[in-house]
Design a protein around this motif. Structure first.
Motif, PDB file in Angstrom:
ATOM      1  N   GLY A   1       6.854   5.274   2.177  1.00 33.92           N
ATOM      2  CA  GLY A   1       5.456   5.140   2.559  1.00 33.92           C
ATOM      3  C   GLY A   1       5.320   4.204   3.745  1.00 33.92           C
ATOM      4  O   GLY A   1       6.290   3.920   4.460  1.00 33.92           O
ATOM      5  N   ASN A   2       4.152   3.677   3.958  1.00 38.20           N
ATOM      6  CA  ASN A   2       3.907   2.763   5.069  1.00 38.20           C
ATOM      7  C   ASN A   2       4.426   1.367   4.763  1.00 38.20           C
ATOM      8  O   ASN A   2       4.452   0.933   3.604  1.00 38.20           O
ATOM      9  CB  ASN A   2       2.400   2.692   5.368  1.00 38.20           C
ATOM     10  CG  ASN A   2       1.855   4.026   5.841  1.00 38.20           C
ATOM     11  OD1 ASN A   2       2.534   4.792   6.527  1.00 38.20           O
ATOM     12  ND2 ASN A   2       0.604   4.309   5.478  1.00 38.20           N
ATOM     13  N   ASN A   3       4.847   0.663   5.799  1.00 33.29           N
ATOM     14  CA  ASN A   3       5.207  -0.756   5.705  1.00 33.29           C
ATOM     15  C   ASN A   3       6.283  -1.039   4.667  1.00 33.29           C
ATOM     16  O   ASN A   3       6.214  -2.020   3.921  1.00 33.29           O
ATOM     17  CB  ASN A   3       3.951  -1.581   5.389  1.00 33.29           C
ATOM     18  CG  ASN A   3       2.865  -1.417   6.424  1.00 33.29           C
ATOM     19  OD1 ASN A   3       3.142  -1.435   7.624  1.00 33.29           O
ATOM     20  ND2 ASN A   3       1.630  -1.223   5.967  1.00 33.29           N
TER      21      ASN A   3
ATOM     22  N   THR B   1       7.088   0.601   1.946  1.00 31.72           N
ATOM     23  CA  THR B   1       6.793   0.939   0.553  1.00 31.72           C
ATOM     24  C   THR B   1       7.424   2.283   0.186  1.00 31.72           C
ATOM     25  O   THR B   1       7.873   3.039   1.040  1.00 31.72           O
ATOM     26  CB  THR B   1       5.278   1.010   0.316  1.00 31.72           C
ATOM     27  OG1 THR B   1       4.724   2.071   1.120  1.00 31.72           O
ATOM     28  CG2 THR B   1       4.608  -0.306   0.654  1.00 31.72           C
TER      29      THR B   1
ATOM     30  N   LYS C   1       2.248   3.607  -3.912  1.00 33.59           N
ATOM     31  CA  LYS C   1       3.516   3.225  -3.309  1.00 33.59           C
ATOM     32  C   LYS C   1       3.554   1.706  -3.213  1.00 33.59           C
ATOM     33  O   LYS C   1       2.558   1.070  -2.850  1.00 33.59           O
ATOM     34  CB  LYS C   1       3.686   3.857  -1.933  1.00 33.59           C
ATOM     35  CG  LYS C   1       4.016   5.347  -1.985  1.00 33.59           C
ATOM     36  CD  LYS C   1       4.208   5.931  -0.603  1.00 33.59           C
ATOM     37  CE  LYS C   1       4.868   7.304  -0.654  1.00 33.59           C
ATOM     38  NZ  LYS C   1       4.142   8.291  -1.468  1.00 33.59           N
TER      39      LYS C   1
END
Length: 384
Positions: A127-129, A131, A158
């Motif tokens: 996921g983003n960052n 995650t 996430k």
């Protein structure tokens, strides 16, 4: 609960003692050569290496033509042909979060595979960052590649971290399946029905939600949830004799559990456990909180269960109906006899390797995957 003397010791260890014992056991086992034969309750069994140099293989499934699908945690799917020829990575698989315990996880065939060619993959989805969460997708296996792969379920939310993804796929019938999840080493969310962490989910093969799931209509709960309060489930199977669904899940420092998840039930993590936290702090035992469902078998020291089958073949007739669980820290197979809703450990088959998955072959032999950089596909057969 079945108080099996071979597998269940209700006692608490100090942090130092548990770590020291685990280190000595692992060191001793790793220094022992791989076994070519093992002595079991049914006599000598031959252990053959069929393929090696796999990168932490995680899941496997036999195709109708006898070829074997094998996932590698690093993010690939391969095909083993003629018990010796390992393919290059299959194209069309999803991008994975290949960190720590994350990556490509389980593989399963649709019950109607011969008609629809659908293959299901569970994996850690980035996921983003930084995650990730566990996801489930499916696509068609055509000309040795996966086409039209689509994600049909995503664990929400996430979160950061490399641990505890669960990921076993178990078809109940041709219209329902279970996906085992984990609490991503986040503890408390396993008691919160507004997320999927620490749960077993039940969905249709297209990802839609069965309307008879226990929390459908509860605005404070995720509709896909079947059971909750779990820690990390990497072993799951259905008993063909009864239709009962069984899982083995990893405890903390001690307290691995064999459970039979039922609709809507709470299995207690992290409020209760038969183990202790890694820092040595105590966790209340499950029998102090009767509102939580308790385990049928508990393992302390742990076996670190991963992979599970009910054996139905003719090659080992004496084992018909028994459950086999792969053991990572116990470095072998754990054989459990099941009678309806009761279960008892009866044997350990030592292989001196971390066993990530176990599967029954079409000829009734038993295949296992080893969890290592140089991962192997191995076969157990009667020594003739």
């Amino acid at each position: 609960m079945n108080l099996n003397n071979n597998s269940f010791y209700i006692f608490k260890r100090s942090t130092f003692s548990a770590i020291l014992i685990s280190f000595l056991i692992c060191f001793s086992l790793q220094s022992t050569a791989q076994k070519s034969t093992v002595v079991t309750d049914v006599g000598a069994v031959k252990v053959e290496t069929l393929a090696e140099n796999l990168d932490h293989p995680w899941g496997m499934a036999f195709l109708p033509d006898g070829r074997l699908l094998v996932t590698e945690r690093a993010g690939t799917l391969r095909i083993l042909k003629n018990d010796s020829i390992l393919s290059s990575p299959v194209e069309g698989t999803p991008k994975v979060f290949a960190k720590g315990q994350g990556g490509m996880l389980d593989v399963a065939l649709d019950p109607n595979f011969e008609e629809n060619r659908m293959v299901y993959l569970s994996f850690s989805e980035p996921g983003n960052n930084g995650t990730a969460s566990t996801a489930l997708g499916r696509g068609k296996l055509e000309n040795n590649r996966i086409s039209d792969f689509q994600v049909i379920f995503r664990m929400e939310p996430k979160v950061e971290g490399p641990n505890h993804f669960g990921g076993r796929i178990v078809f109940i019938d041709d219209n329902h399946l279970y996906l085992t999840l984990a609490e991503r080493f986040k503890f408390e969310p396993a008691q919160d029905l507004s997320n999927h962490l620490g749960t077993v989910v039940r969905i249709h093969p297209d990802g839609s939600i069965p309307q008879d799931n226990p929390f459908v209509g509860d605005e404070n709960a995720k509709d896909a949830i079947w059971s909750y309060g779990h820690r990390n489930i990497e072993s799951a199977a259905i008993d063909p004799a009864t239709g009962n669904f069984w899982v083995a899940e990893m405890g903390p420092m001690g307290g691995d559990e064999l459970n039979r998840p039922e609709a809507g039930k709470n299995y207690g993590w992290p409020v209760v456990s038969w183990g202790d936290n890694y820092d040595g702090t105590k966790i209340p035992d499950p029998d102090t909180r009767p509102e939580f469902a308790d385990a049928e078998i508990v393992w302390t020291p742990t076996i670190s269960p991963s992979g599970m089958i009910f054996y139905t073949g003719d090659h080992f007739e004496e084992w018909q109906g028994d459950m086999f669980i792969g053991g990572l820290t116990s470095t072998g197979l754990v054989r459990v006899q099941v009678d309806g809703e009761k279960a008892e450990e009866v044997e350990r088959i030592p292989l001196n390797l971390r066993i990530r998955d176990v599967e029954q072959a079409p000829d009734g032999s038993i295949y296992v995957l080893t969890d290592e950089d140089n991962g192997k596909v191995m076969r157990l057969k009667h020594l003739k």
